[in-house]
Motif scaffolding. Structure first.
Motif, mmCIF file in Angstrom:
data_model
loop_
_atom_site.group_PDB
_atom_site.id
_atom_site.type_symbol
_atom_site.label_atom_id
_atom_site.label_comp_id
_atom_site.label_asym_id
_atom_site.label_seq_id
_atom_site.Cartn_x
_atom_site.Cartn_y
_atom_site.Cartn_z
ATOM 1 N N THR A 209 54.848 48.350 91.277
ATOM 2 C CA THR A 209 55.323 48.411 92.669
ATOM 3 C C THR A 209 56.055 49.715 92.938
ATOM 4 O O THR A 209 55.803 50.395 93.946
ATOM 5 N N ILE A 210 56.955 50.068 92.042
ATOM 6 C CA ILE A 210 57.749 51.288 92.221
ATOM 7 C C ILE A 210 56.870 52.529 92.172
ATOM 8 O O ILE A 210 57.037 53.456 92.967
ATOM 9 N N LEU A 211 55.906 52.535 91.258
ATOM 10 C CA LEU A 211 54.987 53.666 91.164
ATOM 11 C C LEU A 211 54.190 53.815 92.456
ATOM 12 O O LEU A 211 54.057 54.924 92.994
ATOM 13 N N ALA A 212 53.676 52.708 92.974
ATOM 14 C CA ALA A 212 52.874 52.746 94.198
ATOM 15 C C ALA A 212 53.696 53.240 95.382
ATOM 16 O O ALA A 212 53.236 54.070 96.178
ATOM 17 N N ILE A 213 54.927 52.748 95.511
ATOM 18 C CA ILE A 213 55.764 53.145 96.646
ATOM 19 C C ILE A 213 56.165 54.612 96.535
ATOM 20 O O ILE A 213 56.213 55.333 97.550
ATOM 21 N N ASN A 214 56.425 55.071 95.333
ATOM 22 C CA ASN A 214 56.722 56.497 95.167
ATOM 23 C C ASN A 214 55.536 57.369 95.568
ATOM 24 O O ASN A 214 55.708 58.425 96.170
ATOM 25 N N LYS A 215 54.321 56.939 95.212
ATOM 26 C CA LYS A 215 53.116 57.679 95.610
ATOM 27 C C LYS A 215 52.971 57.694 97.130
ATOM 28 O O LYS A 215 52.607 58.712 97.728
ATOM 29 N N ILE A 216 53.268 56.562 97.759
ATOM 30 C CA ILE A 216 53.135 56.448 99.217
ATOM 31 C C ILE A 216 54.013 57.472 99.935
ATOM 32 O O ILE A 216 53.606 58.054 100.944
ATOM 33 N N TYR A 217 55.201 57.713 99.404
ATOM 34 C CA TYR A 217 56.174 58.572 100.099
ATOM 35 C C TYR A 217 56.395 59.932 99.424
ATOM 36 O O TYR A 217 57.352 60.630 99.748
ATOM 37 N N GLU A 218 55.508 60.307 98.528
ATOM 38 C CA GLU A 218 55.691 61.577 97.825
ATOM 39 C C GLU A 218 55.598 62.766 98.786
ATOM 40 O O GLU A 218 54.719 62.809 99.659
ATOM 41 N N THR A 219 56.495 63.714 98.627
ATOM 42 C CA THR A 219 56.532 64.902 99.488
ATOM 43 C C THR A 219 55.346 65.822 99.190
ATOM 44 O O THR A 219 55.051 66.077 98.022
ATOM 45 N N PRO A 220 54.655 66.311 100.225
ATOM 46 C CA PRO A 220 53.486 67.192 100.009
ATOM 47 C C PRO A 220 53.849 68.443 99.222
ATOM 48 O O PRO A 220 54.930 69.006 99.384
ATOM 49 N N LYS A 221 52.926 68.871 98.372
ATOM 50 C CA LYS A 221 53.092 70.094 97.586
ATOM 51 C C LYS A 221 52.095 71.151 98.068
ATOM 52 O O LYS A 221 50.991 70.825 98.480
ATOM 53 N N LYS A 222 52.495 72.407 97.999
ATOM 54 C CA LYS A 222 51.587 73.493 98.385
ATOM 55 C C LYS A 222 50.493 73.701 97.346
ATOM 56 O O LYS A 222 49.405 74.166 97.659
ATOM 57 N N THR A 223 50.797 73.343 96.098
ATOM 58 C CA THR A 223 49.868 73.628 95.009
ATOM 59 C C THR A 223 48.663 72.694 94.982
ATOM 60 O O THR A 223 47.581 73.079 94.556
ATOM 61 N N TYR A 224 48.852 71.447 95.435
ATOM 62 C CA TYR A 224 47.731 70.505 95.432
ATOM 63 C C TYR A 224 47.949 69.442 96.510
ATOM 64 O O TYR A 224 49.082 69.103 96.850
ATOM 65 N N PRO A 225 46.856 68.913 97.055
ATOM 66 C CA PRO A 225 46.979 67.921 98.133
ATOM 67 C C PRO A 225 47.411 66.555 97.601
ATOM 68 O O PRO A 225 47.123 66.203 96.452
ATOM 69 N N LEU A 226 48.114 65.808 98.425
ATOM 70 C CA LEU A 226 48.566 64.469 98.061
ATOM 71 C C LEU A 226 48.077 63.448 99.075
ATOM 72 O O LEU A 226 47.923 63.754 100.255
ATOM 73 N N ARG A 227 47.839 62.234 98.599
ATOM 74 C CA ARG A 227 47.557 61.121 99.503
ATOM 75 C C ARG A 227 48.866 60.361 99.710
ATOM 76 O O ARG A 227 49.130 59.361 99.045
ATOM 77 N N SER A 228 49.680 60.870 100.607
ATOM 78 C CA SER A 228 50.975 60.252 100.884
ATOM 79 C C SER A 228 51.235 60.265 102.383
ATOM 80 O O SER A 228 50.613 61.032 103.132
ATOM 81 N N LEU A 229 52.172 59.433 102.830
ATOM 82 C CA LEU A 229 52.470 59.379 104.263
ATOM 83 C C LEU A 229 53.136 60.653 104.783
ATOM 84 O O LEU A 229 52.804 61.094 105.889
ATOM 85 N N PRO A 230 54.053 61.283 104.038
ATOM 86 C CA PRO A 230 54.565 62.565 104.525
ATOM 87 C C PRO A 230 53.452 63.597 104.722
ATOM 88 O O PRO A 230 53.490 64.379 105.677
ATOM 89 N N ALA A 231 52.438 63.584 103.842
ATOM 90 C CA ALA A 231 51.310 64.508 103.983
ATOM 91 C C ALA A 231 50.506 64.175 105.243
ATOM 92 O O ALA A 231 50.076 65.073 105.981
ATOM 93 N N ALA A 232 50.312 62.887 105.511
ATOM 94 C CA ALA A 232 49.561 62.465 106.697
ATOM 95 C C ALA A 232 50.291 62.845 107.978
ATOM 96 O O ALA A 232 49.689 63.374 108.932
ATOM 97 N N VAL A 233 51.581 62.588 108.015
ATOM 98 C CA VAL A 233 52.373 62.917 109.213
ATOM 99 C C VAL A 233 52.395 64.422 109.443
ATOM 100 O O VAL A 233 52.338 64.892 110.583
ATOM 101 N N LYS A 234 52.466 65.195 108.363
ATOM 102 C CA LYS A 234 52.464 66.659 108.482
ATOM 103 C C LYS A 234 51.147 67.160 109.084
ATOM 104 O O LYS A 234 51.141 68.054 109.950
ATOM 105 N N ILE A 235 50.021 66.605 108.638
ATOM 106 C CA ILE A 235 48.727 66.996 109.206
ATOM 107 C C ILE A 235 48.694 66.706 110.702
ATOM 108 O O ILE A 235 48.254 67.528 111.514
ATOM 109 N N LEU A 236 49.177 65.536 111.064
ATOM 110 C CA LEU A 236 49.186 65.148 112.482
ATOM 111 C C LEU A 236 50.098 66.073 113.287
ATOM 112 O O LEU A 236 49.722 66.543 114.374
#
Length: 224
Positions: free
Chosen positions: A59-86
């Motif tokens: 559970t903790i691993l999944a939630i951390n992935k969900i909210y992980e901050t986007p990195k310039k070096t590689y793309p992430l499947r996270s909500l901060p990354a999604a909101v940033k694209i929008l």
């Protein structure tokens, strides 16, 4: 280069799977906790205690992935990354089901009268800002591990009461994630994750394994 709508769809699908993993683990954990005394009585406490710890870590691993901050070096499947694209590409997205989106924003405390004359670009900018406020702070995410360490320090069965503080925190983070996925999925990528005034469509799928566990415990005669 992958079109932005496709990038956003890929991210949201990835996050939806992480939400499913976390919610599934929580429901399984609760079934075990709700039958703690019976499992101890039948000498199954070691087995199910180990399972609870594994479910909590998942559970903790999944939630951390969900909210992980986007990195310039590689793309992430996270909500901060999604909101940033929008947010960074408001002019690239067309709003679907606009009236329902406006109602959601109204439910979040925004004034619906202000939306009438706005273009999709302008409204999407407001949506991105609103979604950004739904994202947890760094401190809230950091606290997940601290709560885990304080609540589950050893391999012993934890009932629902003792873990209520921890789960209320995790439940809140999952509820926020579902809202964000519902908005982006329903109104920007044409995938319906939310129906019937906020019902998250994948929550039933997340309950299937816990229902199976209950059937197994009943068939084995461990619970009534």
């Amino acid at each position: 280069m992958v079109p932005l709508p496709n990038q956003l769809e890929d991210i949201i699908k990835g996050v939806a799977m992480d939400i499913l993993d976390a919610e599934e683990a929580i429901k399984l954990y609760e079934v075990i906790g709700n039958h703690k005394d019976t499992l101890i009585k039948d000498n199954f406490e070691n087995l199910f205690a180990v399972l609870q710890v594994a479910l909590l870590k998942n559970t903790i691993l999944a939630i951390n992935k969900i909210y992980e901050t986007p990195k310039k070096t590689y793309p992430l499947r996270s909500l901060p990354a999604a909101v940033k694209i929008l947010k960074d590409n408001c002019n690239k997205f067309k709003i679907e089901q606009r009236e329902q989106l406006e109602q959601k924003l109204t439910n979040w405390g925004l004034d619906k009268k202000c939306f009438i004359s706005l273009s999709d670009l302008e409204l999407t900018n407001i949506v991105a800002e609103a979604l950004n406020t739904k994202l947890p702070s760094k401190e809230e995410i950091k606290n997940i591990k601290e709560v885990r360490d304080k609540q589950v320090a050893h391999h012993e069965l934890i009932d629902k009461e003792k873990s209520s503080i921890m789960w209320s925190h995790l439940d809140d983070l999952l509820a926020r994630a579902k809202k964000i996925v519902g908005v982006i999925g329903n109104h920007y990528i044409g995938s319906f994750y939310e129906i019937n005034d906020g019902e998250y469509v994948l929550s039933y799928d997340a309950s299937i394994t816990s229902l199976s566990l209950m059937r197994l415990l009943k068939k084995a005669g461990i619970v009534n």
